[in-house]
Design a protein around this motif. Structure first.
Motif, PDB file in Angstrom:
ATOM      1  N   MET A   1       0.878  -1.155  -0.062  1.00  0.00           N
ATOM      2  CA  MET A   1      -0.074  -0.117  -0.061  1.00  0.00           C
ATOM      3  C   MET A   1       0.748   1.240   0.111  1.00  0.00           C
ATOM      4  SD  MET A   1      -2.887  -1.118   3.227  1.00  0.00           S
ATOM      5  CE  MET A   1      -4.218   0.020   1.977  1.00  0.00           C
ATOM      6  N   ARG A   2      -0.126   2.373  -0.082  1.00  0.00           N
ATOM      7  CA  ARG A   2       1.112   3.577  -0.505  1.00  0.00           C
ATOM      8  C   ARG A   2       0.092   4.117  -0.341  1.00  0.00           C
ATOM      9  NH1 ARG A   2       4.777   3.975  -5.440  1.00  0.00           N
ATOM     10  NH2 ARG A   2       5.970   2.222  -5.051  1.00  0.00           N
ATOM     11  N   LEU A   3       0.529   5.847   0.741  1.00  0.00           N
ATOM     12  CA  LEU A   3      -0.114   6.705   1.506  1.00  0.00           C
ATOM     13  C   LEU A   3      -1.094   7.467   0.461  1.00  0.00           C
ATOM     14  CD1 LEU A   3       2.693   8.677   2.813  1.00  0.00           C
ATOM     15  CD2 LEU A   3       1.045   7.894   4.115  1.00  0.00           C
ATOM     16  N   PRO A   4      -1.423   7.539  -0.193  1.00  0.00           N
ATOM     17  CA  PRO A   4      -2.838   8.128  -1.147  1.00  0.00           C
ATOM     18  C   PRO A   4      -3.820   7.152  -1.214  1.00  0.00           C
ATOM     19  CG  PRO A   4      -0.832   8.803  -2.344  1.00  0.00           C
ATOM     20  CD  PRO A   4      -0.224   7.293  -1.321  1.00  0.00           C
ATOM     21  N   ASP A   5      -3.338   5.578  -0.706  1.00  0.00           N
ATOM     22  CA  ASP A   5      -4.526   4.400  -0.802  1.00  0.00           C
ATOM     23  C   ASP A   5      -4.736   3.892   0.860  1.00  0.00           C
ATOM     24  OD1 ASP A   5      -3.601   4.123  -3.529  1.00  0.00           O
ATOM     25  OD2 ASP A   5      -2.271   3.364  -2.847  1.00  0.00           O
ATOM     26  N   MET A   6      -4.044   4.641   1.740  1.00  0.00           N
ATOM     27  CA  MET A   6      -3.928   4.534   3.049  1.00  0.00           C
ATOM     28  C   MET A   6      -4.714   5.325   3.473  1.00  0.00           C
ATOM     29  SD  MET A   6      -0.178   3.573   3.255  1.00  0.00           S
ATOM     30  CE  MET A   6      -0.132   3.751   5.269  1.00  0.00           C
ATOM     31  N   PRO A   7      -6.147   5.005   4.350  1.00  0.00           N
ATOM     32  CA  PRO A   7      -7.275   5.931   5.760  1.00  0.00           C
ATOM     33  C   PRO A   7      -6.715   6.556   6.214  1.00  0.00           C
ATOM     34  CG  PRO A   7      -8.317   4.473   3.927  1.00  0.00           C
ATOM     35  CD  PRO A   7      -6.968   4.670   3.898  1.00  0.00           C
ATOM     36  N   LEU A   8      -6.100   7.537   7.165  1.00  0.00           N
ATOM     37  CA  LEU A   8      -5.626   7.292   8.629  1.00  0.00           C
ATOM     38  C   LEU A   8      -6.093   9.237   8.425  1.00  0.00           C
ATOM     39  CD1 LEU A   8      -2.909   9.317   7.995  1.00  0.00           C
ATOM     40  CD2 LEU A   8      -2.095   7.417   6.955  1.00  0.00           C
ATOM     41  N   HIS A   9      -6.000   9.314   9.685  1.00  0.00           N
ATOM     42  CA  HIS A   9      -6.050  10.339  10.793  1.00  0.00           C
ATOM     43  C   HIS A   9      -5.257  10.740  11.647  1.00  0.00           C
ATOM     44  CE1 HIS A   9      -9.011  13.946  11.842  1.00  0.00           C
ATOM     45  NE2 HIS A   9      -9.666  14.524  10.729  1.00  0.00           N
ATOM     46  N   ASP A  10      -4.289  11.603  12.391  1.00  0.00           N
ATOM     47  CA  ASP A  10      -4.292  11.752  13.337  1.00  0.00           C
ATOM     48  C   ASP A  10      -2.674  10.595  13.381  1.00  0.00           C
ATOM     49  OD1 ASP A  10      -5.877  13.418  14.130  1.00  0.00           O
ATOM     50  OD2 ASP A  10      -6.956  12.378  15.542  1.00  0.00           O
ATOM     51  N   PRO A  11      -1.918  11.283  12.305  1.00  0.00           N
ATOM     52  CA  PRO A  11      -0.768  10.258  12.015  1.00  0.00           C
ATOM     53  C   PRO A  11       0.120  10.104  13.654  1.00  0.00           C
ATOM     54  CG  PRO A  11      -0.857  11.203  10.647  1.00  0.00           C
ATOM     55  CD  PRO A  11      -1.864  12.218  11.115  1.00  0.00           C
ATOM     56  N   PHE A  12       0.569   8.731  13.950  1.00  0.00           N
ATOM     57  CA  PHE A  12       1.503   8.913  14.538  1.00  0.00           C
ATOM     58  C   PHE A  12       2.530   7.661  14.468  1.00  0.00           C
ATOM     59  CE2 PHE A  12       4.402   8.063  18.373  1.00  0.00           C
ATOM     60  CZ  PHE A  12       3.933   9.773  18.996  1.00  0.00           C
ATOM     61  N   ILE A  13       4.223   8.139  13.783  1.00  0.00           N
ATOM     62  CA  ILE A  13       4.966   7.227  13.367  1.00  0.00           C
ATOM     63  C   ILE A  13       5.778   7.065  14.382  1.00  0.00           C
ATOM     64  CG2 ILE A  13       6.919   6.717  12.104  1.00  0.00           C
ATOM     65  CD1 ILE A  13       5.533   8.381   9.373  1.00  0.00           C
ATOM     66  N   VAL A  14       6.020   5.959  14.836  1.00  0.00           N
ATOM     67  CA  VAL A  14       7.675   5.151  15.454  1.00  0.00           C
ATOM     68  C   VAL A  14       8.128   4.563  14.530  1.00  0.00           C
ATOM     69  CG1 VAL A  14       8.326   3.675  17.088  1.00  0.00           C
ATOM     70  CG2 VAL A  14       6.481   4.778  17.595  1.00  0.00           C
ATOM     71  N   ALA A  15       9.654   5.053  14.323  1.00  0.00           N
ATOM     72  CA  ALA A  15      11.193   5.043  13.626  1.00  0.00           C
ATOM     73  C   ALA A  15      11.508   3.428  14.705  1.00  0.00           C
ATOM     74  CB  ALA A  15      11.400   5.817  13.551  1.00  0.00           C
ATOM     75  N   ASP A  16      11.405   2.307  14.674  1.00  0.00           N
ATOM     76  CA  ASP A  16      11.943   1.435  15.746  1.00  0.00           C
ATOM     77  C   ASP A  16      13.313   1.178  14.822  1.00  0.00           C
ATOM     78  OD1 ASP A  16      12.213  -0.219  17.515  1.00  0.00           O
ATOM     79  OD2 ASP A  16      11.537  -1.923  15.680  1.00  0.00           O
ATOM     80  N   LYS A  17      14.687   1.076  15.329  1.00  0.00           N
ATOM     81  CA  LYS A  17      15.774   0.993  14.811  1.00  0.00           C
ATOM     82  C   LYS A  17      15.806   0.085  14.624  1.00  0.00           C
ATOM     83  CE  LYS A  17      17.382   5.792  15.872  1.00  0.00           C
ATOM     84  NZ  LYS A  17      19.025   6.435  17.049  1.00  0.00           N
ATOM     85  N   GLU A  18      15.555  -1.297  16.377  1.00  0.00           N
ATOM     86  CA  GLU A  18      16.030  -2.491  16.723  1.00  0.00           C
ATOM     87  C   GLU A  18      15.774  -3.257  14.851  1.00  0.00           C
ATOM     88  OE1 GLU A  18      14.934  -4.203  19.867  1.00  0.00           O
ATOM     89  OE2 GLU A  18      15.715  -2.395  21.117  1.00  0.00           O
ATOM     90  N   THR A  19      13.816  -2.875  14.382  1.00  0.00           N
ATOM     91  CA  THR A  19      13.675  -4.253  13.401  1.00  0.00           C
ATOM     92  C   THR A  19      13.978  -2.739  11.952  1.00  0.00           C
ATOM     93  OG1 THR A  19      11.915  -3.075  13.334  1.00  0.00           O
ATOM     94  CG2 THR A  19      12.260  -4.993  14.965  1.00  0.00           C
ATOM     95  N   ARG A  20      14.573  -1.811  12.257  1.00  0.00           N
ATOM     96  CA  ARG A  20      14.632  -0.709  11.030  1.00  0.00           C
ATOM     97  C   ARG A  20      12.714  -0.489  10.536  1.00  0.00           C
ATOM     98  NH1 ARG A  20      19.339   1.863  10.290  1.00  0.00           N
ATOM     99  NH2 ARG A  20      18.969   2.266   8.192  1.00  0.00           N
ATOM    100  N   THR A  21      12.118  -0.305  10.972  1.00  0.00           N
ATOM    101  CA  THR A  21      10.823  -0.392  10.526  1.00  0.00           C
ATOM    102  C   THR A  21      10.026   0.621  11.575  1.00  0.00           C
ATOM    103  OG1 THR A  21      10.207  -3.361  10.783  1.00  0.00           O
ATOM    104  CG2 THR A  21       8.326  -1.402  10.692  1.00  0.00           C
TER     105      THR A  21
END
Length: 333
Positions: free
Chosen positions: A1-21
């Protein structure tokens, strides 16, 4: 999936270094998660462009004795003391709140005051499942109508919840902070007032000729705290710009992404307001770093039927700058 196809409101991203995810949390949407109910889902990516179909990590209906099962707004996940803590806002229209007495800004609205606030849930994993710590009430004082709670930890290690106090109770929406217990299980003391929405001097600045100035509500939404290299404290937040010209040529109050600065570095401020970073019905943004160290901001646009937008950012002292929108990742628009 790409962002234009992803319904989302109030996004919050966690960048997990251990899994690089990258974990992108948002309110549950059955159309993409396949699961019905108020809750939180998470998309995952290794490059911020290609995302896995979301999985549900929290459902309000699964929490025994929970005081509310509606909302599920503005989910955030923070690592604290070896565990992961979900902050998300719930509400219950069947639990009305007393109308507060008049304040310095006028008389609060006589209808629409009901129990709303951020809960905290805990898990051993970024993928949940998350379990509410105290199902009997929201974390901020339950007599206050609040939303969008976020975690802030001061230099001494003291955790706080910073949240928006609804304009329905205050007329002029406010940002407030309250100390949390060391295990985030409850609060300590009374809330501290930080600033009000109308402190943003530009809110009613762009008034087209012949259009009368709209009165409040003045809205506070989506706080997120970030420590600048010079020790100042930066708060991203969102509001509505009054009587501004909208992209379609109409006049109204479109959502905007802005920020404030506490040069003292103290959560109590004093807070000084800055001009918006992004307009065009955009907001509820947060800052994170990519795995190669680039400061980024994610927000949603438009307010209705929202999609995620990504921006490369720069901090010069304590001043935030937008370098460019990553249209290669978010589809532009």
């Amino acid at each position: 999936m790409r962002l234009p196809d992803m319904p989302l409101h109030d996004p919050f991203i966690v960048a997990d270094k251990e899994t690089r995810t990258y974990y992108l949390y948002t309110s549950n949407d059955r159309s993409v998660s396949g699961v019905a109910g108020t809750g939180t889902m998470v998309y995952r990516s290794h490059n911020l462009r290609d995302w896995m179909r979301p999985v549900v990590v929290f459902l309000a209906a699964d929490q025994e004795g929970l005081w509310a099962t509606d909302g599920g707004w503005a989910p955030e996940v923070h690592k604290w003391d070896g565990k992961y803590y979900l902050f998300t806002t719930l509400h219950n229209q069947n639990k009305p709140l007393p109308v507060p007495p008049p304040n310095q800004w006028g008389t609060p609205f006589p209808i629409g005051n009901y129990m709303r606030g951020t809960i905290i849930a805990v898990s051993e994993s970024l993928l949940g499942p998350f379990t509410v710590i105290d199902p009997s009430r929201p974390t901020p004082p339950e007599n206050l109508m609040t939303l969008d709670g976020t975690l802030y930890v001061d230099p001494s290690g003291q955790p706080y919840m910073v949240y928006a106090h609804e304009w329905l109770q205050t007329i002029d929406g406010t940002m407030e902070a309250i100390r949390l217990a060391p295990d985030l299980s409850g609060t300590v003391g009374d809330p501290t007032y930080l600033f009000k929405a109308s402190d943003a001097f530009w809110v009613s600045e762009q008034i087209p000729s012949g259009v009368p100035h709209q009165l409040p509500p003045y809205v506070t939404d989506g706080p997120q705290l970030y420590r600048a290299p010079d020790g100042s404290l930066v708060m991203l937040w969102s509001t509505y710009e009054k009587n501004s010209a909208n992209p379609d040529g109409t006049v109204g109050g479109y959502y905007v992404q802005t920020y404030a600065v506490s040069k003292s570095g103290n959560i109590k401020g004093p807070w000084s307001q800055r001009r918006p970073l992004v307009r065009n019905d955009s907001g509820h943004g947060m800052l994170f770093h990519t795995f190669d160290g680039q400061l980024m901001m994610v927000l949603h646009r438009p307010f209705n039927n929202a999609r995620g937008k990504l921006y490369e950012m720069q901090l010069v002292g304590h001043e935030l700058r937008v370098l460019r929108q990553r249209t290669d990742l978010d589809g532009g628009g």
